[in-house]
Design a protein around this motif. Structure first.
Motif, PDB file in Angstrom:
ATOM      1  N   GLY A  33       0.783  -1.212   0.000  1.00 20.80           N
ATOM      2  CA  GLY A  33       0.000   0.000   0.000  1.00 20.80           C
ATOM      3  C   GLY A  33       0.826   1.277   0.000  1.00 20.80           C
ATOM      4  O   GLY A  33       0.272   2.374   0.090  1.00 20.80           O
ATOM      5  N   PHE A  34       2.142   1.169  -0.092  1.00 17.24           N
ATOM      6  CA  PHE A  34       2.962   2.381  -0.190  1.00 17.24           C
ATOM      7  C   PHE A  34       2.935   2.888  -1.624  1.00 17.24           C
ATOM      8  O   PHE A  34       2.864   2.111  -2.578  1.00 17.24           O
ATOM      9  N   ASP A  35       2.996   4.210  -1.786  1.00 15.10           N
ATOM     10  CA  ASP A  35       3.064   4.797  -3.132  1.00 15.10           C
ATOM     11  C   ASP A  35       4.523   4.920  -3.537  1.00 15.10           C
ATOM     12  O   ASP A  35       5.324   5.523  -2.813  1.00 15.10           O
ATOM     13  N   ILE A  36       4.866   4.367  -4.691  1.00 15.18           N
ATOM     14  CA  ILE A  36       6.245   4.501  -5.164  1.00 15.18           C
ATOM     15  C   ILE A  36       6.345   5.818  -5.922  1.00 15.18           C
ATOM     16  O   ILE A  36       5.634   6.029  -6.910  1.00 15.18           O
ATOM     17  N   ARG A  37       7.215   6.702  -5.464  1.00 18.01           N
ATOM     18  CA  ARG A  37       7.310   8.037  -6.034  1.00 18.01           C
ATOM     19  C   ARG A  37       8.329   8.091  -7.154  1.00 18.01           C
ATOM     20  O   ARG A  37       8.133   8.744  -8.181  1.00 18.01           O
ATOM     21  N   PHE A  38       9.447   7.359  -6.968  1.00 16.34           N
ATOM     22  CA  PHE A  38      10.615   7.587  -7.813  1.00 16.34           C
ATOM     23  C   PHE A  38      11.601   6.466  -7.534  1.00 16.34           C
ATOM     24  O   PHE A  38      11.693   5.984  -6.419  1.00 16.34           O
ATOM     25  N   THR A  39      12.303   6.007  -8.570  1.00 14.35           N
ATOM     26  CA  THR A  39      13.408   5.073  -8.332  1.00 14.35           C
ATOM     27  C   THR A  39      14.599   5.548  -9.154  1.00 14.35           C
ATOM     28  O   THR A  39      14.431   6.184 -10.201  1.00 14.35           O
ATOM     29  N   CYS A  40      15.797   5.289  -8.686  1.00 11.74           N
ATOM     30  CA  CYS A  40      16.969   5.729  -9.444  1.00 11.74           C
ATOM     31  C   CYS A  40      18.162   4.828  -9.167  1.00 11.74           C
ATOM     32  O   CYS A  40      18.148   4.009  -8.253  1.00 11.74           O
ATOM     33  N   VAL A  41      19.170   4.978  -9.986  1.00  7.36           N
ATOM     34  CA  VAL A  41      20.418   4.225  -9.853  1.00  7.36           C
ATOM     35  C   VAL A  41      21.576   5.202  -9.799  1.00  7.36           C
ATOM     36  O   VAL A  41      21.649   6.123 -10.628  1.00  7.36           O
ATOM     37  N   VAL A  42      22.457   5.031  -8.828  1.00  7.32           N
ATOM     38  CA  VAL A  42      23.700   5.808  -8.792  1.00  7.32           C
ATOM     39  C   VAL A  42      24.870   4.840  -8.755  1.00  7.32           C
ATOM     40  O   VAL A  42      24.733   3.695  -8.322  1.00  7.32           O
ATOM     41  N   GLY A  43      26.015   5.296  -9.224  1.00  5.58           N
ATOM     42  CA  GLY A  43      27.211   4.466  -9.203  1.00  5.58           C
ATOM     43  C   GLY A  43      27.807   4.396  -7.805  1.00  5.58           C
ATOM     44  O   GLY A  43      27.259   4.943  -6.842  1.00  5.58           O
ATOM     45  N   ASP A  44      28.921   3.674  -7.690  1.00  2.92           N
ATOM     46  CA  ASP A  44      29.604   3.555  -6.400  1.00  2.92           C
ATOM     47  C   ASP A  44      30.384   4.834  -6.152  1.00  2.92           C
ATOM     48  O   ASP A  44      31.617   4.877  -6.251  1.00  2.92           O
ATOM     49  N   ASN A  45      29.663   5.883  -5.817  1.00  8.02           N
ATOM     50  CA  ASN A  45      30.238   7.219  -5.731  1.00  8.02           C
ATOM     51  C   ASN A  45      29.557   7.905  -4.564  1.00  8.02           C
ATOM     52  O   ASN A  45      28.371   8.221  -4.611  1.00  8.02           O
ATOM     53  N   SER A  46      30.316   8.120  -3.507  1.00 11.47           N
ATOM     54  CA  SER A  46      29.742   8.565  -2.251  1.00 11.47           C
ATOM     55  C   SER A  46      29.077   9.933  -2.371  1.00 11.47           C
ATOM     56  O   SER A  46      27.989  10.155  -1.842  1.00 11.47           O
ATOM     57  N   ASP A  47      29.717  10.883  -3.077  1.00  7.61           N
ATOM     58  CA  ASP A  47      29.162  12.234  -3.193  1.00  7.61           C
ATOM     59  C   ASP A  47      27.815  12.216  -3.906  1.00  7.61           C
ATOM     60  O   ASP A  47      26.860  12.861  -3.486  1.00  7.61           O
ATOM     61  N   ARG A  48      27.777  11.446  -5.008  1.00  9.85           N
ATOM     62  CA  ARG A  48      26.549  11.418  -5.771  1.00  9.85           C
ATOM     63  C   ARG A  48      25.435  10.740  -4.986  1.00  9.85           C
ATOM     64  O   ARG A  48      24.287  11.181  -4.989  1.00  9.85           O
ATOM     65  N   LEU A  49      25.786   9.653  -4.277  1.00 10.46           N
ATOM     66  CA  LEU A  49      24.796   8.967  -3.454  1.00 10.46           C
ATOM     67  C   LEU A  49      24.275   9.906  -2.362  1.00 10.46           C
ATOM     68  O   LEU A  49      23.062   9.950  -2.089  1.00 10.46           O
ATOM     69  N   ALA A  50      25.186  10.685  -1.754  1.00  7.91           N
ATOM     70  CA  ALA A  50      24.781  11.608  -0.687  1.00  7.91           C
ATOM     71  C   ALA A  50      23.778  12.631  -1.209  1.00  7.91           C
ATOM     72  O   ALA A  50      22.767  12.933  -0.553  1.00  7.91           O
ATOM     73  N   GLU A  51      24.024  13.128  -2.421  1.00  4.42           N
ATOM     74  CA  GLU A  51      23.139  14.118  -3.037  1.00  4.42           C
ATOM     75  C   GLU A  51      21.747  13.523  -3.288  1.00  4.42           C
ATOM     76  O   GLU A  51      20.717  14.136  -2.973  1.00  4.42           O
ATOM     77  N   VAL A  52      21.743  12.301  -3.819  1.00  3.63           N
ATOM     78  CA  VAL A  52      20.477  11.633  -4.121  1.00  3.63           C
ATOM     79  C   VAL A  52      19.710  11.320  -2.840  1.00  3.63           C
ATOM     80  O   VAL A  52      18.487  11.488  -2.763  1.00  3.63           O
ATOM     81  N   LEU A  53      20.445  10.867  -1.817  1.00  3.65           N
ATOM     82  CA  LEU A  53      19.820  10.547  -0.529  1.00  3.65           C
ATOM     83  C   LEU A  53      19.176  11.775   0.089  1.00  3.65           C
ATOM     84  O   LEU A  53      18.086  11.694   0.665  1.00  3.65           O
ATOM     85  N   LYS A  54      19.866  12.895  -0.020  1.00  5.39           N
ATOM     86  CA  LYS A  54      19.358  14.135   0.557  1.00  5.39           C
ATOM     87  C   LYS A  54      18.003  14.487  -0.067  1.00  5.39           C
ATOM     88  O   LYS A  54      17.027  14.767   0.642  1.00  5.39           O
TER      89      LYS A  54
END
Lengths: 431, 431
Positions: A33-54
């Motif tokens: 019953g959760f609404d899926i808003r968005f899905t994405c893929v990031v590489g093994d790159n900490s800065d980019r993951l941090a940005e996406v997580l934020k």
């Protein structure tokens, strides 16, 4: 509540591996019953993951990160998620013990032990099929953050056993599904038969395709499990009625489970002789725990000499009509049944490709079942359709299991579906 | 140049369809030398797509949107992309003609004809396998925006025939990888052996785990294919040197391919006798096209009677020491080699679980290889590690293939890795 899924991994980003995790997690979360808003893929790159997580933690209520939990240098998900949520990583002693026992007798490296470092105060999801545990916790802002391992064989059972129950605290009510599995009919044809049934909102019905079969998932949401079952049952019954004897089971794992369990129940013995499937049928049968009660002998007879030597397929038949013909399939099934003193014998011979053989097209495969009185032959005619070797072998083995299922449950042997079946008196009975 | 891929479709977002488009597009773009920055999925929701597009056009040089080009109400990609880039949609007469001819004799609805509305000044990618054309154009800010249809059977040929040639104007350089495959060593241990080698930027090296093996991917980027190869070669050599004889091949598909090809080259014949693997080894061997030249007979001997009857495993050995012991494994390998008149015989017996057997632990599996002079036995001791039935069976079959590989290439038979190997004189040689 809105959910977002972030897959971490350069191999996913570069398309070297198809991202099946996201689809699986999305489907299971949507079912709850959760609404899926968005899905994405990031590489093994900490800065980019941090940005996406934020962004994800700002926009969604639930964030699921998959992948990057392993022991190697490029596994950065835990550190990055913990930092994004302002959590420390602390050593979990239970996980240390699990890792030590997993590596008993072998070296457990320092980097392996790093997998026991987990965000402070999190709920740990043990990894029953690998080393890296997953986890979930609520951030100070009230957002739910989950981490799951990337390999599907680890993620799928962890989600089922630990992560979905953890998420259940945010679900109001119960959601459950029942899966009706069918062989011999395509997803498209099945969907046409039930197209008026997939319109509902609660319960819902949806069709899914697997390698060479399909299933219908009926899902409902209600306050209690009993109410869910009461909602699902009539719709599931109607789906089964429409799909008829294509349906081989409900909430079962596979055709081979159904066949092995029924052989056990009837106390019958099966033996197999395989040419083009090369052992795949035996392998699928023996994948089922307890198969040893019903299956003692499987022969892979890849040359004509061996077909003659082990199964007694007449040399003149092989010389005259070749290895790929209904008569050889029948002789293989009859021969292995006799040799193993079994109740049922299965013989499979055909052209799995990529090259044609004996002038027969790729995909021309004969599947014979013999019970001592009758021999049935199902023919994959090699006209049209998919031609990949592995697909053809799998479908031939599935056809063999489907023939035996129909015989065991006394159903019509011809499915009127993909591949047609003919019946002959067993040659052994004539003797 | 950095590229970003946006997939549009609620069915992808909810996981009802696995998103294979993104992996395919990413792989093809990466091969051309573009850096894939990010990929994501949004539902059929114009506002959300507009938001994602805005970010993508701000952060990346190339943005590829897939899906949502069709004729139905929820196909919003073209309008949204055009609006995001400040372009008008104009009617393309060529596309009108193509649609009219596609629907000849059938009604071409107004909404179908909407597919001919395309951004002003774009390069059109004709759809040779469906109705909706794709397109590409450069925005006023110099960003490249592409739209491709969602169905893979339309997207794949359109990308190949029209979109990649269109993108070629921005390519400088080539990116390529080589994959070094190894068995008998875990990803973690391998990563430790090469941890200083994974630090570089061009070429790069990275470790990946598969079911029961691992591989190292070495990737480089340069102006020409030759320069890429020159960059990769020394690093790949060093990786192979460090991993030693765990490495079974470079840019090959599997252990079984290496073994079947080498048996073909040497003109040797293999036969197999399997108990706990139940035909999986035969199935993997016969999965390789051309296996019929080197493999004629595979036996699945699941009961003691059949081990005695077909393989000549002595009844007193089975009675005294049981089915799961090194002596039985050796007798199976020797027996099937003799029976098939083969050069090599493999015997596998053990406890694949989930239940223990004969007092032996789950995971205790003996793999024997016999060449008529020597019998080697590799022992999986069942201490620690993964216990899933399918994993144990797969690893036992892989161990058998690895033993034969080592024998064929005259390498040390004991890998000093996961599972140890002992050598005995072949019983047949003693006779």
């Amino acid at each position: 509540m809105e959910a977002e899924i972030i897959s971490v991994g350069t191999e996913l980003l570069l398309g070297q591996v198809v991202n099946s995790d996201t689809a699986y997690v999305a489907r299971r979360l949507a079912e709850m019953g959760f609404d899926i808003r968005f899905t994405c893929v990031v590489g093994d790159n900490s800065d980019r993951l941090a940005e996406v997580l934020k962004n994800a933690l700002a926009n969604s209520d639930i964030v699921v990160a998959t992948g990057g939990l392993g022991p190697t240098e490029d596994d950065l998900t835990k550190q990055t998620c913990a930092a994004a949520a302002g959590r420390k990583l602390v050593r979990d002693e239970d996980t240390c013990h699990r890792l030590a026992s997993y590596f008993r007798g072998r070296t457990c490296s320092h980097s392996q032990m790093n997998q026991a470092m987990l965000p402070e105060g999190c709920t740990i999801f043990p990894n029953d099929h690998g080393t890296a545990p997953g986890c979930g916790f609520t951030t100070d802002e009230g957002k739910v953050l989950l981490m799951l391992p990337g390999p599907p064989r680890e993620l799928v059972p962890m989600l089922q056993t630990y992560a979905l129950p953890y998420l259940a605290q945010w679900v109001d009510g119960v959601i459950a599904s029942t899966n009706i599995r069918a062989f011999g009919i395509g997803e498209g044809s099945a969907a046409e038969k039930i197209d008026d049934l997939v319109q509902g909102a609660n319960p819902t019905a949806a069709t899914y395709a697997l390698e060479d079969e399909m299933y219908v998932r009926v899902t409902a949401k209600a306050k209690t499990k009993e109410e869910v079952q009461a909602l699902c049952a009539p719709l599931a019954d109607e789906v089964r009625r429409r799909l008829g004897d294509y349906v081989y089971g409900t909430d079962v794992d596979s055709l081979e489970v159904v066949v092995v369990r029924e052989l056990q129940r009837q106390g019958k013995l099966l033996a197999t002789a395989e040419s083009c499937t090369g052992g795949m049928l035996a392998e699928r049968i023996t994948d089922i725990s307890g198969a040893s009660q019903v299956f003692h002998m499987g022969l892979v007879t890849y040359s004509n000499e061996v077909k003659n030597l082990l199964l007694g397929v007449p040399a003149d038949l092989l010389a005259e009509k070749g290895a790929v013909c209904p008569e050889t399939a029948a002789a293989m099934a009859q021969g292995v049944r006799r040799k193993a003193h079994a109740d049922f014998g299965i013989g499979i011979t055909g052209v799995a490709g990529p090259k044609t053989s004996e002038g027969k097209p790729v995909g021309y495969i004969l599947i014979a079942l013999d019970d001592g009185e009758h021999t049935w032959i199902r023919t994959m005619d090699g006209q049209g359709g998919r031609k990949e070797r592995n697909y053809l072998r799998h479908r031939a083995a599935s056809n063999a299991l489907d023939l035996l299922r129909r015989r065991l449950f006394q159903m019509p042997m011809d499915s009127r579906g993909w591949d047609r079946t003919s019946e002959f008196p067993s040659r052994t009975a004539q003797k």
